[in-house]
Scaffold this motif. Sequence first.
Motif, short mmCIF file in Angstrom:
data_model
loop_
_atom_site.label_atom_id
_atom_site.label_comp_id
_atom_site.label_asym_id
_atom_site.label_seq_id
_atom_site.Cartn_x
_atom_site.Cartn_y
_atom_site.Cartn_z
N TYR A 70 0.84 -1.21 0.00
CA TYR A 70 0.00 0.00 0.00
C TYR A 70 0.87 1.26 0.00
O TYR A 70 0.63 2.18 -0.79
CB TYR A 70 -0.92 0.00 1.23
CG TYR A 70 -1.50 1.36 1.55
CD1 TYR A 70 -2.63 1.83 0.90
CD2 TYR A 70 -0.89 2.19 2.51
CE1 TYR A 70 -3.15 3.08 1.17
CE2 TYR A 70 -1.41 3.45 2.78
CZ TYR A 70 -2.53 3.89 2.12
OH TYR A 70 -3.04 5.14 2.40
N PHE A 71 1.87 1.31 0.87
CA PHE A 71 2.71 2.51 0.97
C PHE A 71 3.53 2.73 -0.31
O PHE A 71 3.77 3.87 -0.69
CB PHE A 71 3.62 2.43 2.19
CG PHE A 71 2.92 2.80 3.47
CD1 PHE A 71 2.72 4.13 3.80
CD2 PHE A 71 2.44 1.84 4.33
CE1 PHE A 71 2.06 4.49 4.97
CE2 PHE A 71 1.78 2.18 5.50
CZ PHE A 71 1.59 3.52 5.82
N THR A 74 1.14 4.23 -3.00
CA THR A 74 0.61 5.59 -2.74
C THR A 74 1.71 6.59 -2.42
O THR A 74 1.44 7.67 -1.88
CB THR A 74 -0.40 5.55 -1.58
OG1 THR A 74 0.25 5.03 -0.40
CG2 THR A 74 -1.60 4.68 -1.92
N GLN A 162 -1.02 9.28 3.57
CA GLN A 162 -1.10 7.82 3.52
C GLN A 162 -1.68 7.25 4.81
O GLN A 162 -2.49 6.32 4.79
CB GLN A 162 0.30 7.24 3.28
CG GLN A 162 0.87 7.54 1.90
CD GLN A 162 2.31 7.07 1.76
OE1 GLN A 162 3.19 7.52 2.50
NE2 GLN A 162 2.56 6.15 0.84
#
Length: 393
Positions: A70-71, A74, A162
Amino acid sequence: MNTTPTAPPRPRYDDAALDALCAQGDPLADETVAEMFRRGEVGDLNTLMRFFTTTGDPLPERLPASARAYFEATAMPPSWVDWDLMEQARLFFMDNAAHINTGLSFAAMPATYAVPRIARLLSSTHSLDYPSRRMANTGQFVTYLMRTDSFAEGSTFIPAAQKVRLLHAAIRHHLRHGGHWDLAKDGIPICQEDMIGGQICFSLLVLDAMHRLGIHMSEEGAEAYFYAWRVVGAMLGCDLSAAPRTLTEARDFCDLYLLRNLGPSPEGARLTAQLTRLYEDVVPGTLFDPMVPATVRYLVGDTIGDWLEVPRSAWDTAARAVPVFLGLLETIEDSSPYAEWALDKAGSLLAGFELASLTRGRVMHHAIPAELRPDFGVKPPRTGRWVPPAPVH
């Protein structure tokens, strides 16, 4: 043959369109959070995230694999960002920092409390026992956004965005799986309708409040400020195919959103009372404390003020005189570049003092809640001068 590209059609906002948005969440963040809860990794993530605060820092080695993907996905701002417009937005913020903070604190935030399902959702979180925390997080987030290096290596804005996106997904996860949220009545918690609505509250309603206070703004500056929040919306998981692209489109969305959702609730009144007490504590002394609810009532209007149980007082008349005072200051500001510099500096210092009072000088960290408030009943799962666009009739 004319090959000039045509602009995409203006979004059509009606009840059917917003009903569809009310049933949508944020798939990327939702899947990430669900996987972390299934694996029992939320505690590890919260611990490690305190050490991941600036863009360009390597991700912590022990970061759960579900969160790492995810990080990484994004880590960059949207590719379509117009950086000249973002610079205009930053200059607009620098010139109006104190007024923007006033609009956020005394208009946009109370407006969200006047949406009953949002008020219930906010009341479900532990952090609302400490109302300064949400205001501090919001103020710090806006400050990070409007820095010169907000999207450069070493900035603090992108990691904050985030984390906020994951925080929203975690609250959605708890409420959807805890059995204490009426999905049929209220839709998905922190749904796309409310995510886009929040983006508009923090942009259009802030500009509305500044207009009501008599602050002079150029059309270009107002549009740039709205554009910056559109960028923020994209980074927080808003569906940009449905989100307004201009202030005129934002007015269309906002009018329908508020008409559908505004109303009284005990949670909204409680949150507003906490907010006014918080700002009464920020204002030195007690003489001017009644000016806090009077300003809220002036900016949100009597109908919403009554729903939120904002007390009436003789100070309501004084609040209506604020635009006259601010107009006098703007006349002084226009009189010379030195006066302009001095007042802009004073506004920046005032905004900094307000934020420092709320954060108590600390950096606010966004943590994913392992559970929500016990009394809410949710247990952790086992798994020129800008003129506002005319209202729509």
